[in-house]
Design a protein around this motif. Sequence first.
Motif, PDB file in Angstrom:
ATOM      1  N   LEU A 110      55.422  53.978  10.139  1.00  0.00           N
ATOM      2  CA  LEU A 110      56.464  53.859   9.115  1.00  0.00           C
ATOM      3  C   LEU A 110      55.919  54.160   7.723  1.00  0.00           C
ATOM      4  O   LEU A 110      56.643  54.678   6.861  1.00  0.00           O
ATOM      5  N   LEU A 111      54.647  53.843   7.490  1.00  0.00           N
ATOM      6  CA  LEU A 111      54.019  54.127   6.199  1.00  0.00           C
ATOM      7  C   LEU A 111      53.448  55.546   6.137  1.00  0.00           C
ATOM      8  O   LEU A 111      52.927  55.957   5.095  1.00  0.00           O
ATOM      9  N   GLY A 139      54.928  48.456   0.855  1.00  0.00           N
ATOM     10  CA  GLY A 139      55.291  49.485  -0.109  1.00  0.00           C
ATOM     11  C   GLY A 139      55.580  48.927  -1.484  1.00  0.00           C
ATOM     12  O   GLY A 139      55.179  49.511  -2.508  1.00  0.00           O
ATOM     13  N   GLN A 185      56.569  47.198   6.382  1.00  0.00           N
ATOM     14  CA  GLN A 185      56.644  48.463   5.635  1.00  0.00           C
ATOM     15  C   GLN A 185      57.196  48.228   4.232  1.00  0.00           C
ATOM     16  O   GLN A 185      56.655  48.733   3.251  1.00  0.00           O
ATOM     17  N   ARG A 186      58.254  47.454   4.146  1.00  0.00           N
ATOM     18  CA  ARG A 186      58.859  47.198   2.830  1.00  0.00           C
ATOM     19  C   ARG A 186      57.940  46.390   1.932  1.00  0.00           C
ATOM     20  O   ARG A 186      57.725  46.728   0.773  1.00  0.00           O
ATOM     21  N   VAL A 204      53.662  49.889  12.086  1.00  0.00           N
ATOM     22  CA  VAL A 204      53.607  49.799  10.628  1.00  0.00           C
ATOM     23  C   VAL A 204      52.989  51.076  10.052  1.00  0.00           C
ATOM     24  O   VAL A 204      53.497  51.655   9.088  1.00  0.00           O
TER      25      VAL A 204
END
Length: 314
Positions: free
Chosen positions: A107-108, A82, A78-79, A104
């Motif tokens: 979370l996005l 992003g 996710q990080r 994933v």
Amino acid sequence: MKTLVIAEHDNGRLATASLNAVTAATRFGGEIDVLVAGSACDAAVAQAQGIAGVARVLKVDAGHYAEPLAENLAVLVQRVAGEGGYRAVLVGATSFGKNLAPRVAALLDVAAVSDVVAITAPGRYERPIYAGNVMVAVESDQAVDVLTVRTTAFDAAAAGGGAAVESLAAGPDLALSRVLGRELSKSERPELGAAAIVVSGGRGIGSGENYQRLLEPLADTLGAALGASRAAVDAGFVPNDYQVGQTGKIVAPGLYVAVGISGAIQHLAGMKDSKVIVAINKDPDAPIFQVADYGLVADLFEAVPELTGSLSGT
């Protein structure tokens, strides 16, 4: 436009599914980055560097990535997704990918697209439904798409690349799960999901003893991997990692030999893309004959030993 491929690996070697995912990523055009998260994973990183078409390998090395736990990896992906401005995040449609991708996507805050078999353009995909009997076109206008790609639909990416390596900071250890142990089956035969030839047995084999007596010599003669229908697995003839089908492994070898398999729709979904299908069954109306290139209506207990003998010259 950039795409991110999540590498599946054991810290020493990439899974073939990751090479298939890289090929799928090339359909987007632009740069391809491969994320390798592990512990003491330099060998896997080096292999990822050598994949043709990969621009960068993103290396994340930390102790809590020694095992591919989806909870920890999802937060990391996710990080990275992003911050990296990726158009799509891809992973093979294996147990690893099917466990990771939905997390994933959640979370996005996007919808995942599973089991993709064709990428016609960014945001336009094809995937099977109804056990592969219907192909649907999916259109997405999301900022980032999270895809699992069917490995049999894309060739493995070739070697010959020289990607740069960039080390990234690790994500948190959520400590939500842990691996207590592994029981791994070892075999000198090819791995089922990547084998060029597969010999599978079904309920008609009758027992695990018959499976070993009849199919193992045939597989050894052909240099084939061994598979099975769900019915054979449920009956205890072979372990469940032999299972081919909708709820097992999807295979597309050059040659698939189905012995004593009736051809339930769930099994056909896992093997009907094989280049050549040979079926041996005593029932002339068995559904397997509808997809077989060559069919033999015969008693498998007589036909398989004769076939093995003919192939081995004995």
